[in-house]
Design an enzyme around this catalytic site. Structure first.
Site, short mmCIF file in Angstrom:
data_model
loop_
_atom_site.label_atom_id
_atom_site.label_comp_id
_atom_site.label_asym_id
_atom_site.label_seq_id
_atom_site.Cartn_x
_atom_site.Cartn_y
_atom_site.Cartn_z
CE LYS A 76 -3.87 1.94 2.72
NZ LYS A 76 -4.72 1.73 3.91
CB SER A 151 -8.02 3.62 3.10
OG SER A 151 -7.14 2.97 3.99
CB SER A 175 -8.30 0.83 5.98
OG SER A 175 -8.96 2.07 5.95
#
Lengths: 485, 482, 95
Positions: A76, A151, A175
């Protein structure tokens, strides 16, 4: 090859049936061919990946390999990666090249994993749909008109579409688990402090935790093994001994008691979703687990608590983005105050601004006690409710999300509706608990997830429950149409 | 109208650690700009603070020395505001739960009275960087080397009643932190800085007046001057029917005035909250006892002991204990000289040694003369081998050679041995009487003071070698008999 | 609305965030919705409950006092837009 789990690929690499270089090239090709429809990557690191693959192959040749050596993964874009752009999905870091590796990154590097690139995400991890990224919306591979969740939406979409074998994510209010559920993969948020936060761009420091997005719970264990452990650079990392997760999860089944909170089956929950969760529970019953109804008295307040605590911490964490030492710098300022306001005004997107302003509000003079302090007290109550429940149950089960993936744009203009998407996932981070989401069925061809939450440091238990469940079911083997080849 | 002055001081002491409070950066002064700013100090994305254990030990030390309560649990908080010398946009400090609190310190006032000053709290925090205002085409330059240097902020109760008291208190704290070895106290380098909260009220009033905060008073003299001029300003303002505004003011030493700080005008709301990157600091009995065992003798105790053990005056003891190194030097010098009054040694240190050190800008650690040499020199004065003025010459000669010569050989070489032969002295006295008829008449007319002048003349004649007591005696007997 | 334009402007200054005049109404409305949502916390009975600042009941670990960092300012300053004579440059700071 792409449909294989990390566990399978590791065996193939070990048996020299395939080289890391071949795997790396293979997945890089899939990314360049398929990611145009998904936008799951912000940066693809072809050169670095091939170099890492070469070193991995050398290690594999000498037999000094770990189960992750040579496995293509993605990070990420919230994790700092030395020499590689680390944007956190934000314009303010669009030009930021990290001079150092996050602990998670260096640990996975040391384990021999090959980083193919950095995945898209909601700006500063603030979002539940991956629509707030400066780099554009990520599309759900099950239906590209829908969101992948957020997210860690880029990581989830990339793993679901099999562009990469596994990816890192971070979870502050859901997330990892929410996008895992909405894309039909397995997401693990470990206990707060299990994995170092050093080098993870901070959103809400008392909630943020790094974890894994993989096809299976078996793969989660492999990745977590490399990521977990105390870090002298993170005072909040746990010094607890890291067990052998893979060994633990495959150990003989013991009958556990699964608590099912009535609160998680309220009106907000899609009835089909509720039914799929119930079916999943019956799988555990068949395995010999006992199901027990429980009640979490304050869990309904977890969303408001979260939307005080997280923005408060974020408003302070994000003050360092001022354009002086790194990041976007406004060219239009006349004086110092204007310089700050314009730099940050231009650099941050609207959701991030909203959260900074909310956080500033709840901490400001006259509101601190009523909002921030009160939220901390209710957080204590929520945490106590969990602790009380874990006196009689081993894990708590329920849905990960109230509904399957919603359409892109459907909730962008209504922050409250967006926030309510995290109603089942927020409790665990508030109490610092580990939680796992894994696919438990489909509603109109869209995957939904089952969430298991355990007491502190119970990752072994969760991964074991996940492993046994996935031996009995095959929801995790489904591949989104269009990404089979 | 009679006004009462009320002052509280906030003293920022840089702690003498090898590394910063939350990072492994060195803390040397004067390095290339930003060369001592690590990623943590720069507030890079993703980095985290890790607490330096020495700062905790040092704070406990200070707490024990000032009878503070040591908090078993203290918490770091964030103070949020934007300023270019503050890279994270917040300062890590302690707010609700400081590491030590509720103590006091006794100070000795100019009249010799002791006054107890309350210490509200002392808390740990990180220092900010520096903004350099030299012109970069209308921009300021930022050096973040100082960022993250550990500070102990010592907050007094508003117990101080004059600029002089404030100065005395500040000196006492300065002395204390150097005794404890927790700060170098170097004020030129900003290791010891002070803000003063100043207000006035009508004598007898219970309620405190509105205060102003004077920032960055970097010398003892400035603290006193700034407070004096601020008090005057406040009195003038109130007596003219005006009102004091609560504000932060800057002391301008050149103009000797205070003025409001422009940058602090806008109302601040620091939004303190517990720093989620740091956990509560837990201090147990064992740690406290370990630190207590390391405590050196404190300045007030040492002063008292020097008076008691060495029979020196209060003021000499006070001066000799102004730093632990000077007191150590003094005590070392007295070690092998049981028959010499310690006062003689003290005098040599206060006069000869401190003049020589001042001249060369050295601290006592740089003294070219060892304590045992000073002891020996005092011994020579005591047994009348040399006069006090000849001793000064001996001192200078040894100093010149960098301490390599010894006392006896210098006395020998320069013929500084005191003249005790009465005939020689008598001859010199006779010469002086003949050469100063006018003064002799004055003396005989009752002007007693002239004797000093005449003794001086004889001493001069003897090049300082005559024993002044002998001279005095002979002179008086000759003058009264003639 | 719970937060009017003036409230939002004050928050913007405290957080050093520029909001364009066109955005202002939308921002005020959405912030008001959020504040309204979190307001329900105030109904919770929390007398005697200790605030929870941290999910773990642990004490701060400490580091030995050693200088472990070395000078990398040239590398670090590559990320900065304006540097001169090793200093980061900002619009003039006024005391």
């Amino acid at each position: 090859m792409h449909e294989a789990t990390i566990a399978h690929l590791a065996q193939s690499l070990k048996d020299r049936k395939v080289s890391s270089k071949e795997l790396t090239k293979y997945f890089l090709e899939r990314i360049s061919r398929l990611d145009t429809s998904l936008n799951s990557f912000i940066t693809v690191c072809e050169e670095e990946a091939l170099a890492q693959a070469d070193s991995a192959d050398e290690l594999l040749a000498t037999g000094d390999a770990t189960p992750l050596t040579g496995i293509p993964i993605a990070h990420k874009d919230i994790f700092c990666t030395e020499g590689v752009k680390t944007s956190c999905g934000s314009r303010i870091l669009d030009n930021f090249i990290s001079p150092y590796d996050a602990t998670v990154v260096s640990k996975l590097k040391a384990a021999g994993a090959v980083m193919l690139g950095k995945t898209n995400m909601d700006e500063f991890a603030m979002g539940s749909s991956n629509e707030t990224s400066f780099y554009g919306v990520v599309h759900n591979p099950w239906d590209t008109t829908r969101v992948p969740g957020g997210s860690s939406g880029g990581s989830a979409a990339a793993v679901a579409a099999q562009l990469v074998s596994g990816a890192t994510g971070t979870d502050t209010g859901g997330s990892i688990r929410q996008p895992a559920a909405l894309t039909g993969i397995t997401g693990l948020k470990p206990t707060y402090g299990r994995v170092s936060r050093y080098g993870m761009v901070a959103f809400a420091s008392s909630l943020d935790q790094a974890g894994t997005l993989t096809k299976t719970a078996e793969d989660s264990a492999l990745m977590l093994q490399a990521m977990a452990g105390a870090d002298e650079r993170d005072s909040t990392s746990l010094s607890a001994i890291v067990p052998d997760f893979s060994k633990a999860q495959k150990s003989a089944w013991e009958n556990i008691t699964i608590g099912v909170p009535d609160n998680f089956f309220d009106d907000s929950l899609d009835t089909k979703n509720a039914q799929l969760v119930k079916e999943a529970l019956s799988v555990f019953e068949k395995l010999g687990a006992r199901i027990k109804d429980i009640h979490l008295k304050h869990i309904h307040l977890s969303v408001p608590v979260y939307y005080v605590v997280a923005p408060a911490e974020a408003s302070s964490n994000l003050s360092r983005f001022d354009g002086v030492r790194f990041g976007h710098r406004s060219e239009h300022a006349e004086n110092l105050t204007e310089f700050y306001m314009k730099t940050r005004g231009e650099g941050f997107g609207s959701e991030v601004k909203r959260r900074i302003l909310t956080g500033t509000y709840v901490l400001s003079a006259g509101y601190y006690d009523a909002y921030y302090l009160q939220a901390q007290k209710v957080r204590q109550l929520i945490s106590q409710d969990f602790a009380e429940a874990f006196k009689t149950v081993d894990v708590i089960a329920g849905p990960t999300t109230p509904t399957p993936a919603f359409r892109i744009g459907q909730k962008t203009d209504d922050p409250i509706q967006m926030y309510l998407n995290d109603m089942y996932t927020i409790g665990a981070p508030l109490a610092g608990l580990p939680a796992l989401s894994m696919p438990c069925g489909f509603i109109n061809n869209l995957p939904v997830g089952l969430q298991l939450t355990g007491p502190h440091l119970s990752e072994e238990k969760l991964l074991k429950a996940g492993y046994y469940y996935q031996q009995e079911t095959d929801w995790h083997n489904f591949v989104p149409p269009g990404y089979e080849a | 109208m009679a006004w009462e002055i009320v002052i509280g001081l906030e003293i920022h002491t840089q702690l003498a650690t090898k590394s910063k409070i939350f990072s492994g950066s060195p803390t040397q002064y004067g390095a290339t700009p930003n060369s001592q700013a690590s990623l943590v100090d720069l507030g890079y994305p993703g980095v985290l603070p890790v607490l330096n254990q020495s700062v905790v030990h040092m704070a406990i030390k200070f707490g024990l020395a000032t009878d503070c309560e040591i908090s078993r649990r203290s918490v770091f908080a964030r103070k949020n505001y934007f300023y270019p010398d503050l890279p994270k946009g917040y300062q890590i400090s302690q707010y609700e739960l400081p590491i030590v609190h509720s103590g006091h310190l006794d100070i000795v006032l100019d009249d010799g009275n002791i006054k107890t000053i309350g210490i509200t709290r002392a808390h740990l925090e990180e220092d900010a960087g520096k903004s350099l205002h030299e012109d970069f085409q209308g921009l300021s330059g930022i050096d973040l080397n100082r960022t993250g240097t550990p500070l102990l902020e010592i907050v007094s109760e508003p117990d101080l009643r004059s600029a002089e008291e404030a100065g005395t208190y500040m000196r006492s704290i300065h002395k204390l932190v150097r005794y404890l070895g927790i700060s170098d106290g170097n004020m030129q380098e900003g290791s010891f800085r002070c803000d003063a909260n100043v207000s006035i009220r009508k004598k007898g009033d219970k309620k405190l007046g509105t205060r102003t905060e004077l920032k960055n008073l970097n010398s003892f003299r400035f603290v006193e001057k700034a407070i004096r001029v601020e008090v005057e300003r406040q009195i003038d303002l109130l007596e003219d029917g005006g009102k004091i505004t609560q504000e932060t003011r800057l002391y301008d030493a050149d103009k000797n005035e205070t003025r409001p700080m422009r940058s602090k005008e806008e109302a601040n709301d620091y939004r303190y909250f517990p720093d989620p990157d740091l956990l509560p600091v837990i201090i147990n009995d064992e740690l406290i006892e370990n630190v207590r065992a390391e405590l050196p003798e404190l300045p007030n105790a040492r002063t008292k002991r020097l008076i008691r053990d060495h029979g020196i005056s209060d003021s000499m003891a006070e001066e000799l204990t102004s730093s632990p190194a000077i007191a150590d030097y003094f005590e070392e010098a007295t070690k092998n000289t049981p028959h010499v009054p310690a006062k003689r040694i003290g005098n040599l240190i206060q006069r000869e040694l401190s003049a020589a050190l001042n001249r060369e800008g050295l601290s006592i650690e740089g003294s070219k003369i060892s304590p045992s040499m000073i002891g020996k020199l005092a011994q020579k004065i005591e047994d009348n081998t040399v006069s006090a003025s000849a001793a000064s010459t001996v001192f200078d000669e040894i100093w010149k050679t960098g301490g390599s010569s010894n006392v006896d050989s210098i006395i020998e070489k320069h013929g500084l041995k005191q003249i005790t032969d009465m005939h020689t002295i008598e001859a010199m006295v006779d010469d002086v009487i003949i050469n100063n008829p006018e003064q002799i008449i004055q003396f005989k007319n009752g002007k007693e003071k002239v004797i000093g002048f005449l003794v001086g003349q004889v001493m001069k004649e003897s090049k300082g070698k005559a024993n002044p007591q002998n001279v005095n005696q002979i002179l008086r007997s000759k003058l009264s008999s003639s | 609305m719970l937060l009017n334009r003036e409230d939002v402007e004050k928050l913007c200054l405290l957080s050093r965030l520029e909001i364009t005049p066109e955005e202002m109404e939308d921002v005020s409305a959405k912030l008001s919705d959020i504040v309204n949502m979190v307001k329900q916390l105030q109904a919770a009975e929390t007398t005697g409950v200790l605030p929870m600042a941290h999910p773990l009941d642990q004490a701060q670990r400490m580091r030995e006092d050693k200088a472990t960092e070395t000078d990398h300012h040239e590398k670090y300053q590559q990320n900065a837009s304006l540097v001169e004579r090793d200093l980061y440059l900002v619009p003039k700071v006024i005391d």
